[in-house]
Design a protein around this motif. Structure first.
Motif, PDB file in Angstrom:
ATOM      1  N   THR A   1      -4.515  -2.543  -0.161  1.00  0.00           N
ATOM      2  CA  THR A   1      -3.812  -2.331   1.108  1.00  0.00           C
ATOM      3  C   THR A   1      -3.089  -3.614   1.467  1.00  0.00           C
ATOM      4  O   THR A   1      -3.301  -4.219   2.499  1.00  0.00           O
ATOM      5  CB  THR A   1      -4.788  -1.923   2.219  1.00  0.00           C
ATOM      6  OG1 THR A   1      -5.887  -2.830   2.252  1.00  0.00           O
ATOM      7  CG2 THR A   1      -5.316  -0.532   1.994  1.00  0.00           C
TER       8      THR A   1
ATOM      9  N   THR B   1       0.623  -1.467  10.658  1.00  0.00           N
ATOM     10  CA  THR B   1       1.934  -1.101  11.169  1.00  0.00           C
ATOM     11  C   THR B   1       1.936  -1.108  12.685  1.00  0.00           C
ATOM     12  O   THR B   1       0.968  -0.741  13.336  1.00  0.00           O
ATOM     13  CB  THR B   1       2.342   0.314  10.693  1.00  0.00           C
ATOM     14  OG1 THR B   1       1.484   1.273  11.303  1.00  0.00           O
ATOM     15  CG2 THR B   1       2.216   0.426   9.173  1.00  0.00           C
TER      16      THR B   1
ATOM     17  N   GLN C   1      11.068   1.866   1.640  1.00  0.00           N
ATOM     18  CA  GLN C   1      10.025   1.747   0.621  1.00  0.00           C
ATOM     19  C   GLN C   1      10.570   2.027  -0.777  1.00  0.00           C
ATOM     20  O   GLN C   1      10.231   1.332  -1.744  1.00  0.00           O
ATOM     21  CB  GLN C   1       8.865   2.699   0.934  1.00  0.00           C
ATOM     22  CG  GLN C   1       8.040   2.310   2.146  1.00  0.00           C
ATOM     23  CD  GLN C   1       7.173   1.097   1.890  1.00  0.00           C
ATOM     24  OE1 GLN C   1       6.878   0.757   0.748  1.00  0.00           O
ATOM     25  NE2 GLN C   1       6.755   0.428   2.960  1.00  0.00           N
TER      26      GLN C   1
ATOM     27  N   HIS D   1       0.831  -1.212   0.000  1.00  0.00           N
ATOM     28  CA  HIS D   1       0.000   0.000   0.000  1.00  0.00           C
ATOM     29  C   HIS D   1       0.862   1.257   0.000  1.00  0.00           C
ATOM     30  O   HIS D   1       0.627   2.187  -0.780  1.00  0.00           O
ATOM     31  CB  HIS D   1      -0.903  -0.041   1.230  1.00  0.00           C
ATOM     32  CG  HIS D   1      -1.692   1.204   1.468  1.00  0.00           C
ATOM     33  ND1 HIS D   1      -2.582   1.700   0.552  1.00  0.00           N
ATOM     34  CD2 HIS D   1      -1.727   2.056   2.521  1.00  0.00           C
ATOM     35  CE1 HIS D   1      -3.138   2.810   1.031  1.00  0.00           C
ATOM     36  NE2 HIS D   1      -2.641   3.037   2.215  1.00  0.00           N
ATOM     37  N   ARG D   2       1.877   1.313   0.873  1.00  0.00           N
ATOM     38  CA  ARG D   2       2.734   2.499   0.925  1.00  0.00           C
ATOM     39  C   ARG D   2       3.488   2.670  -0.392  1.00  0.00           C
ATOM     40  O   ARG D   2       3.662   3.786  -0.885  1.00  0.00           O
ATOM     41  CB  ARG D   2       3.731   2.387   2.077  1.00  0.00           C
ATOM     42  CG  ARG D   2       3.134   2.013   3.422  1.00  0.00           C
ATOM     43  CD  ARG D   2       2.263   3.090   3.996  1.00  0.00           C
ATOM     44  NE  ARG D   2       1.770   2.712   5.309  1.00  0.00           N
ATOM     45  CZ  ARG D   2       0.784   3.308   5.943  1.00  0.00           C
ATOM     46  NH1 ARG D   2       0.170   4.320   5.385  1.00  0.00           N
ATOM     47  NH2 ARG D   2       0.386   2.903   7.135  1.00  0.00           N
TER      48      ARG D   2
ATOM     49  N   ALA E   1       2.627   8.928   1.554  1.00  0.00           N
ATOM     50  CA  ALA E   1       2.520   7.511   1.959  1.00  0.00           C
ATOM     51  C   ALA E   1       2.006   7.334   3.371  1.00  0.00           C
ATOM     52  O   ALA E   1       1.395   6.308   3.690  1.00  0.00           O
ATOM     53  CB  ALA E   1       3.881   6.830   1.813  1.00  0.00           C
ATOM     54  N   TRP E   2       2.270   8.314   4.235  1.00  0.00           N
ATOM     55  CA  TRP E   2       1.838   8.227   5.635  1.00  0.00           C
ATOM     56  C   TRP E   2       1.094   9.516   6.005  1.00  0.00           C
ATOM     57  O   TRP E   2       1.573  10.293   6.832  1.00  0.00           O
ATOM     58  CB  TRP E   2       3.034   8.037   6.561  1.00  0.00           C
ATOM     59  CG  TRP E   2       3.770   6.740   6.381  1.00  0.00           C
ATOM     60  CD1 TRP E   2       3.492   5.557   6.981  1.00  0.00           C
ATOM     61  CD2 TRP E   2       4.924   6.506   5.557  1.00  0.00           C
ATOM     62  NE1 TRP E   2       4.392   4.600   6.578  1.00  0.00           N
ATOM     63  CE2 TRP E   2       5.278   5.144   5.711  1.00  0.00           C
ATOM     64  CE3 TRP E   2       5.692   7.310   4.708  1.00  0.00           C
ATOM     65  CZ2 TRP E   2       6.364   4.579   5.041  1.00  0.00           C
ATOM     66  CZ3 TRP E   2       6.759   6.746   4.038  1.00  0.00           C
ATOM     67  CH2 TRP E   2       7.088   5.400   4.207  1.00  0.00           C
TER      68      TRP E   2
ATOM     69  N   LYS F   1       1.312   4.263  -2.978  1.00  0.00           N
ATOM     70  CA  LYS F   1       1.154   5.698  -2.722  1.00  0.00           C
ATOM     71  C   LYS F   1       2.391   6.487  -3.167  1.00  0.00           C
ATOM     72  O   LYS F   1       2.277   7.557  -3.778  1.00  0.00           O
ATOM     73  CB  LYS F   1       0.898   5.933  -1.237  1.00  0.00           C
ATOM     74  CG  LYS F   1      -0.418   5.362  -0.714  1.00  0.00           C
ATOM     75  CD  LYS F   1      -1.601   6.103  -1.275  1.00  0.00           C
ATOM     76  CE  LYS F   1      -2.895   5.643  -0.595  1.00  0.00           C
ATOM     77  NZ  LYS F   1      -4.082   6.295  -1.195  1.00  0.00           N
ATOM     78  N   LEU F   2       3.575   5.964  -2.847  1.00  0.00           N
ATOM     79  CA  LEU F   2       4.812   6.645  -3.234  1.00  0.00           C
ATOM     80  C   LEU F   2       4.985   6.678  -4.745  1.00  0.00           C
ATOM     81  O   LEU F   2       5.322   7.714  -5.334  1.00  0.00           O
ATOM     82  CB  LEU F   2       6.014   5.952  -2.589  1.00  0.00           C
ATOM     83  CG  LEU F   2       6.204   6.175  -1.088  1.00  0.00           C
ATOM     84  CD1 LEU F   2       7.306   5.270  -0.557  1.00  0.00           C
ATOM     85  CD2 LEU F   2       6.548   7.635  -0.812  1.00  0.00           C
TER      86      LEU F   2
ATOM     87  N   ASN G   1      11.937   4.849   6.986  1.00  0.00           N
ATOM     88  CA  ASN G   1      10.798   4.144   6.384  1.00  0.00           C
ATOM     89  C   ASN G   1      10.675   4.470   4.902  1.00  0.00           C
ATOM     90  O   ASN G   1      10.373   3.594   4.083  1.00  0.00           O
ATOM     91  CB  ASN G   1       9.505   4.517   7.112  1.00  0.00           C
ATOM     92  CG  ASN G   1       9.442   3.968   8.519  1.00  0.00           C
ATOM     93  OD1 ASN G   1       9.777   2.822   8.743  1.00  0.00           O
ATOM     94  ND2 ASN G   1       9.022   4.787   9.456  1.00  0.00           N
TER      95      ASN G   1
END
Length: 502
Positions: A435, A273, A71, A31-32, A57-58, A35-36, A67
């Motif tokens: 996700t 997380t 990623q 998921h992250r 991403a967050w 997003k990135l 982090n």
């Protein structure tokens, strides 16, 4: 939902669906990572700062820069070399990153419209926060979620779950399009503004088929009356849809609004997380200290204890015991809350108190037949009990009530498909999850192994063990609530073929 897709080299990225394809084959990206990558490919050639990427991403979270580094490294590994032999993502030292490949923006693909249920169907869209204070966002979100819960407990209505409602937050879309995607006829829209001791709420019920407004009202009340306003809105909607005025069943309401806000914010953090689990734990513990009789806070804290330890090796006994104690407390405070009931039933199943667990799930469905999470959790327990066909039916019901669900729905679906021998379907489910969670890789690896795709299976095992280094088949089998040997043997067979440690 409609949205742009991006093509580069052999890849197509669909940020809305959370998928990345290489030559039409799914790429297992988290998921992250999605997003990135979406943030980078949307602005090819531009330098994106580290802070901007971390916010993508967050969102709303404070995370360590390491982090982001992890990623980006994983994205580079998944993408491989670019067409010119270089990297798709270049590092700009001490500044950030830049996507260097050529990108073509593709038009979005509309989701297939879902058929309408045979009863009045409704979704509560996220209420807008029209105050100048972003801190009041949780208040508007909480109002939305409470209205979803109140309506879902009314017999005769079909109500879309809050996860799917919040998929439209901040998106400008036509009401007909939203209704088609969710498979409902009616939408409740509104706005909220909380100023000192007053609250102003606007609400309107829309018939998406005709565009007509069936009901609209403005409320300007004392903040102390907020839950009375929610009850009034629910009663008016029921009157409009079912032709009779009916107050919603009584609920356990918080006595402290700070505790209420903390609970709403904590629910947003309960993802995959450990950092989020810790933050949610602090918020929920604080909420209980402010309001010791707030059932929902106990419910979410019980689940947070469980989720914080449930990775591959299963929860530790002290955490299990504490989670179970908290869930029992939630039900004792509010025995008519379906959410509290299914959480307790789920934990009881893992304690192998099967009769009590089955009764708890049945009661939860009786109290709220629209609670999608109940059906998703029940699918997990039913599949492990060996009733695989029932498990598939339960998870299908969960997805219909919650078309844009949390990631654990996909894990439950993939598990059910594996148990049914639908290995290719399981692979597609677990790789298309928007996700994507590391804990689902064990089912993905087992499915690939059963298909004879051993190299792919072992690659998934390697990634799974990075996040779950203590996993063993023996410990996992001892902690899962299996009720018959054949289903357990089927899972163990797939795990062994994939190369998971004994």
């Amino acid at each position: 939902m409609q949205g742009s897709r991006f093509a580069f080299g052999p890849f197509v990225l669909d940020p809305a669906a959370g998928t990345l394809l290489r030559n039409d084959d799914p790429v297992a990206v988290g998921h992250r990572g999605v997003k990135l990558l979406a943030a980078l490919v949307a602005r090819p050639g531009e330098i994106l700062g580290k802070a901007e990427l971390m916010d993508a991403a967050w969102p709303g979270r404070i995370v360590e820069e390491g982090n982001l580094t992890v990623q980006i490294a994983q994205l580079r590994k998944l993408l491989g070399p670019a067409t010119d032999g270089g990297e798709w993502i270049s590092t700009v030292p001490r500044v950030g990153y830049r996507f260097v490949g050529a990108v073509i923006q593709l038009s979005g693909v509309k989701r297939k419209a879902l058929a309408l249920p045979d009863k009045p169907s409704i979704s509560v869209l996220p209420f807008l926060n029209i105050s100048n204070d972003p801190e009041q966002e949780s208040f508007a979100d909480g109002l939305t979620e409470d209205l979803v819960t109140d309506l879902s407990r009314i017999p005769g209505l079909f109500v879309i779950a809050r996860n799917s409602a919040f998929a439209y937050k901040g998106k400008a879309m036509d009401v007909r399009e939203i209704a088609e995607e969710l498979g409902v006829r009616y939408l409740l829209q509104g706005s909220a503004r909380r100023v000192e001791a007053r609250v102003r709420i606007n609400a309107q019920l829309v018939d998406a088929a005709s565009g007509d407004h069936l009901w609209a009202e403005r409320f300007d009340r004392s903040l102390d009356d907020i839950f009375a306003v929610q009850d009034e809105v629910t009663a008016k909607i029921v009157e409009a849809l079912l032709g009779r005025l009916r107050a919603p069943p009584p609920r356990n309401r918080p006595k402290n609004l700070e505790a209420y806000d903390l609970c709403v914010r904590a629910r947003r953090l309960m993802d995959d997380t450990r950092q989020a689990a810790r933050e949610a734990h602090l918020m929920l513990t604080r909420a209980i200290s402010l309001d010791p009789d707030y059932a929902e806070a106990y419910r979410w804290l019980a689940m947070n204890h469980w989720m914080g330890e449930v990775h591959s090796a299963g929860p530790t006994q002290p955490t299990r015991s504490l989670g179970l104690e908290l869930a029992r407390k939630a039900v004792a405070i509010d025995p008519n809350d379906a959410g509290c009931r299914w959480v307790l039933a789920y934990l009881l199943a893992y304690e192998r108190s099967f009769a009590e667990a089955d009764a708890g799930f049945a009661k939860a469905i009786e109290l709220d037949p629209n609670e999608a999470d109940t059906f998703a959790a029940l699918s997990d327990i039913t599949v492990l009990a060996g009733r695989v066909g029932e498990g598939l039916e339960h998870i299908a019901k969960a997805f219909r009530l919650n078309p844009f669900p949390a990631s654990w729905y996909y894990l439950a679906l993939g598990q059910a498909q594996y148990a049914a021998g639908q290995y290719q379907a399981a692979v597609e489910t677990l790789r298309s999850d928007e996700t994507y969670r590391t804990s689902s890789r064990r089912f993905l690896a087992a499915s690939l192994a059963q298909l004879g795709r051993l190299d792919e299976a072992r690659a998934e095992v390697e990634l799974f063990l990075v996040a779950n280094p203590r996993f063993s088949i023996r410990h996992w089998a001892a902690t899962e609530p299996f009720r018959e040997a054949r289903t357990l043997a089927h899972f163990i067979d797939g795990y062994r073929k994939a190369g998971l440690p004994e």
